[in-house]
Design a protein around this motif. Structure first.
Motif, PDB file in Angstrom:
ATOM      1  N   TYR A 101     -13.982 -65.612  18.636  1.00 25.33           N
ATOM      2  CA  TYR A 101     -13.003 -66.366  17.854  1.00 25.33           C
ATOM      3  C   TYR A 101     -12.706 -67.721  18.491  1.00 25.33           C
ATOM      4  CZ  TYR A 101     -12.150 -61.828  15.705  1.00 25.33           C
ATOM      5  OH  TYR A 101     -12.309 -60.634  15.061  1.00 25.33           O
ATOM      6  N   PRO A 102     -12.647 -68.781  17.673  1.00 28.47           N
ATOM      7  CA  PRO A 102     -12.252 -70.089  18.225  1.00 28.47           C
ATOM      8  C   PRO A 102     -10.778 -70.124  18.614  1.00 28.47           C
ATOM      9  CG  PRO A 102     -12.578 -70.231  15.850  1.00 28.47           C
ATOM     10  CD  PRO A 102     -13.048 -68.880  16.252  1.00 28.47           C
ATOM     11  N   TYR A 103      -9.952 -69.274  17.968  1.00 27.05           N
ATOM     12  CA  TYR A 103      -8.539 -69.168  18.320  1.00 27.05           C
ATOM     13  C   TYR A 103      -8.272 -67.741  18.778  1.00 27.05           C
ATOM     14  CZ  TYR A 103      -8.344 -73.497  15.682  1.00 27.05           C
ATOM     15  OH  TYR A 103      -8.572 -74.770  15.237  1.00 27.05           O
ATOM     16  N   ALA A 104      -7.836 -67.599  20.014  1.00 29.19           N
ATOM     17  CA  ALA A 104      -7.645 -66.270  20.587  1.00 29.19           C
ATOM     18  C   ALA A 104      -6.180 -66.037  20.910  1.00 29.19           C
ATOM     19  CB  ALA A 104      -8.481 -66.108  21.855  1.00 29.19           C
ATOM     20  N   PHE A 105      -5.765 -64.758  20.846  1.00 24.21           N
ATOM     21  CA  PHE A 105      -4.408 -64.426  21.282  1.00 24.21           C
ATOM     22  C   PHE A 105      -4.415 -63.086  22.014  1.00 24.21           C
ATOM     23  CE2 PHE A 105      -4.674 -63.274  16.718  1.00 24.21           C
ATOM     24  CZ  PHE A 105      -4.416 -61.916  16.771  1.00 24.21           C
ATOM     25  N   ILE A 106      -3.475 -62.948  22.925  1.00 22.52           N
ATOM     26  CA  ILE A 106      -3.316 -61.700  23.668  1.00 22.52           C
ATOM     27  C   ILE A 106      -1.843 -61.305  23.623  1.00 22.52           C
ATOM     28  CG2 ILE A 106      -5.244 -62.136  25.253  1.00 22.52           C
ATOM     29  CD1 ILE A 106      -3.185 -62.954  27.369  1.00 22.52           C
ATOM     30  N   SER A 107      -1.585 -60.023  23.808  1.00 24.50           N
ATOM     31  CA  SER A 107      -0.213 -59.543  23.812  1.00 24.50           C
ATOM     32  C   SER A 107      -0.179 -58.171  24.471  1.00 24.50           C
ATOM     33  CB  SER A 107       0.324 -59.461  22.379  1.00 24.50           C
ATOM     34  OG  SER A 107       1.694 -59.091  22.390  1.00 24.50           O
ATOM     35  N   ASP A 108       1.021 -57.680  24.738  1.00 20.18           N
ATOM     36  CA  ASP A 108       1.137 -56.309  25.219  1.00 20.18           C
ATOM     37  C   ASP A 108       2.397 -55.679  24.646  1.00 20.18           C
ATOM     38  OD1 ASP A 108       3.365 -56.050  27.535  1.00 20.18           O
ATOM     39  OD2 ASP A 108       2.425 -58.022  27.637  1.00 20.18           O
ATOM     40  N   ILE A 109       2.392 -54.364  24.534  1.00 16.09           N
ATOM     41  CA  ILE A 109       3.529 -53.631  23.983  1.00 16.09           C
ATOM     42  C   ILE A 109       4.533 -53.372  25.097  1.00 16.09           C
ATOM     43  CG2 ILE A 109       4.270 -51.494  22.874  1.00 16.09           C
ATOM     44  CD1 ILE A 109       1.543 -51.340  21.553  1.00 16.09           C
ATOM     45  N   GLU A 110       5.779 -53.726  24.844  1.00 19.68           N
ATOM     46  CA  GLU A 110       6.830 -53.571  25.844  1.00 19.68           C
ATOM     47  C   GLU A 110       7.179 -52.091  26.023  1.00 19.68           C
ATOM     48  OE1 GLU A 110      11.326 -55.345  26.665  1.00 19.68           O
ATOM     49  OE2 GLU A 110      10.505 -55.285  24.637  1.00 19.68           O
ATOM     50  N   LYS A 111       7.099 -51.608  27.290  1.00 21.11           N
ATOM     51  CA  LYS A 111       7.474 -50.221  27.618  1.00 21.11           C
ATOM     52  C   LYS A 111       6.846 -49.231  26.628  1.00 21.11           C
ATOM     53  CE  LYS A 111      11.973 -51.448  29.676  1.00 21.11           C
ATOM     54  NZ  LYS A 111      11.914 -52.909  29.490  1.00 21.11           N
ATOM     55  N   MET A 112       5.552 -49.297  26.495  1.00 25.19           N
ATOM     56  CA  MET A 112       4.852 -48.552  25.440  1.00 25.19           C
ATOM     57  C   MET A 112       5.168 -47.048  25.467  1.00 25.19           C
ATOM     58  SD  MET A 112       0.762 -48.317  24.808  1.00 25.19           S
ATOM     59  CE  MET A 112       0.047 -47.548  23.377  1.00 25.19           C
ATOM     60  N   TYR A 113       5.013 -46.417  26.632  1.00 27.77           N
ATOM     61  CA  TYR A 113       5.241 -44.976  26.715  1.00 27.77           C
ATOM     62  C   TYR A 113       6.663 -44.622  26.303  1.00 27.77           C
ATOM     63  CZ  TYR A 113       0.913 -44.282  29.451  1.00 27.77           C
ATOM     64  OH  TYR A 113      -0.391 -44.217  29.869  1.00 27.77           O
ATOM     65  N   ARG A 114       7.603 -45.451  26.732  1.00 32.49           N
ATOM     66  CA  ARG A 114       9.019 -45.133  26.546  1.00 32.49           C
ATOM     67  C   ARG A 114       9.520 -45.404  25.136  1.00 32.49           C
ATOM     68  NH1 ARG A 114      11.448 -48.267  31.578  1.00 32.49           N
ATOM     69  NH2 ARG A 114      13.420 -47.872  30.468  1.00 32.49           N
ATOM     70  N   GLN A 115       8.664 -45.902  24.262  1.00 32.86           N
ATOM     71  CA  GLN A 115       9.037 -46.053  22.854  1.00 32.86           C
ATOM     72  C   GLN A 115       8.672 -44.808  22.047  1.00 32.86           C
ATOM     73  OE1 GLN A 115      10.909 -48.553  22.673  1.00 32.86           O
ATOM     74  NE2 GLN A 115      10.160 -49.446  24.586  1.00 32.86           N
ATOM     75  N   ILE A 116       8.029 -43.836  22.701  1.00 34.37           N
ATOM     76  CA  ILE A 116       7.630 -42.598  22.023  1.00 34.37           C
ATOM     77  C   ILE A 116       8.531 -41.478  22.517  1.00 34.37           C
ATOM     78  CG2 ILE A 116       5.717 -41.018  21.544  1.00 34.37           C
ATOM     79  CD1 ILE A 116       3.839 -43.338  22.455  1.00 34.37           C
ATOM     80  N   LEU A 117       9.228 -40.837  21.615  1.00 34.65           N
ATOM     81  CA  LEU A 117      10.186 -39.800  21.973  1.00 34.65           C
ATOM     82  C   LEU A 117       9.491 -38.460  22.187  1.00 34.65           C
ATOM     83  CD1 LEU A 117      12.959 -40.692  19.353  1.00 34.65           C
ATOM     84  CD2 LEU A 117      12.827 -41.422  21.742  1.00 34.65           C
ATOM     85  N   VAL A 118      10.005 -37.687  23.141  1.00 37.57           N
ATOM     86  CA  VAL A 118       9.530 -36.315  23.356  1.00 37.57           C
ATOM     87  C   VAL A 118      10.517 -35.372  22.681  1.00 37.57           C
ATOM     88  CG1 VAL A 118       9.177 -34.526  25.115  1.00 37.57           C
ATOM     89  CG2 VAL A 118       8.296 -36.835  25.484  1.00 37.57           C
ATOM     90  N   HIS A 119       9.984 -34.388  21.980  1.00 35.51           N
ATOM     91  CA  HIS A 119      10.817 -33.417  21.263  1.00 35.51           C
ATOM     92  C   HIS A 119      11.820 -32.780  22.221  1.00 35.51           C
ATOM     93  CE1 HIS A 119      11.958 -29.982  18.771  1.00 35.51           C
ATOM     94  NE2 HIS A 119      11.401 -30.612  17.736  1.00 35.51           N
TER      95      HIS A 119
END
Length: 319
Positions: free
Chosen positions: A205-223
């Motif tokens: 791609y001539p235009y590129a972007f990067i990112s990351d998910i903030e606190k990824m594991y901790r956004q998923i709830l455990v029953h």
């Protein structure tokens, strides 16, 4: 391996034998190399070595883990995913006692707090945030459910721009029976994309972007029924009584955490694909755990894709 073979003229290339075979180097216009091989098997073996292997077939445990996820995962009223921990069938019988060991290690940790004030402040700040976000709550006493207490310690990352200290919960610590929580948890299949392929695709791609998910594991709830497997002990000050807490989200350091995180990301993409078809495809194809590598061929379409990606991820509780 053996010296260099030189030609009769200075302009000719040099040859050198290496562990990878003979190599030619030097200034040249074009050279033709002819190899006569009478053994066809040698050619076949060469291509087998160079070829990329296809993904191996899923094991019975991995299939069971996938089926368990599909059958038990839910979304709450806010769109967040609530997962069950993929525990082995005999967990209740094999998991031992762990509370006393967790307490002993915590008392040692407090001694470190006393000696290292900066470490102590960072650690307590981390735990305070956990409590404020309700990623850990006071434990609920339920004698019918098996419980497991996880020792915890701090890992300092001086070069990190965001989190200088991360608290790691040790799910590999053995209980009194000799089994740890991780021993009794299914790992799940590896859903990670090949990093080299991601980077190669990213470069088109001539235009590129990067990112990351903030606190990824901790956004998923455990029953709630599985949270007793993720208990810890904690107190702010040594003169206070030691309290018991249970972690409410997918926990870094548990065997199934990478699978649960990647599987939830894929599930979110599938659930929202009708609303954000292109963004859903990117979520499935361009993430390396919590890191995104992608791009676009023009600025306008890239901006729209970024907006759709943000909206899609936000619908599942990810930032």
């Amino acid at each position: 391996m053996g010296g260099i073979c030189r030609g009769d003229e200075p302009s000719q290339p040099l040859a050198e034998q290496t562990q990878l075979g003979w190599i030619l180097f030097g200034k040249m216009q074009s050279f033709q190399c002819n190899i006569v091989m009478t053994n066809v098997d040698s050619i076949q073996k060469f291509w087998e070595v160079e070829d990329l292997e296809e993904d191996p077939e899923l094991s019975s445990d991995d299939k069971a883990c996938m089926e368990f996820y599909s059958a038990t995962t839910q979304r709450d009223v806010n769109g967040r995913y609530v997962v069950r921990l993929p525990m082995k069938p005999d967990t209740h019988e094999k998991i031992g006692k762990s509370k006393n060991m967790a307490k002993a290690q915590f008392i040692n940790l407090e001694k470190k707090f006393h000696k290292q004030k900066e470490f102590s402040n960072a650690y307590k700040g981390f735990i305070s945030e956990y409590i404020a976000l309700q990623h850990m709550v006071p434990a609920k006493n339920n004698s019918t459910s098996p419980a497991c207490f996880l020792p915890h310690h701090g890992v300092q990352r001086v070069d990190s721009l965001s989190t200088k200290l991360r608290v790691v919960f040790n799910a590999s610590a053995k209980t009194s029976s000799g089994y740890s929580l991780n021993d009794m948890m299914l790992k799940g299949p590896n859903l990670q994309k090949d990093l080299q392929c991601l980077i190669v695709k990213w470069r088109i791609y001539p235009y590129a972007f990067i990112s990351d998910i903030e606190k990824m594991y901790r956004q998923i709830l455990v029953h709630e029924e599985d949270q007793p497997y993720q208990q810890i002990v904690w107190r702010e000050l040594p003169e206070q009584p030691i309290q018991e807490y249970q972690l409410t989200t997918v926990t870094y350091g548990t065997t199934a955490a990478p699978f649960l995180a990647m599987m939830t990301l894929q599930q979110l993409a599938a659930d929202e694909s009708s609303k954000y078809p292109e963004a859903a495809r990117i979520v499935k194809e361009a993430f390396y755990m919590d890191d995104l590598l992608h791009g676009s061929f023009d600025v306008e379409s890239g901006q729209k894709l970024i907006k759709d990606m943000n909206n899609l991820l936000k619908s599942g509780g990810f930032n």
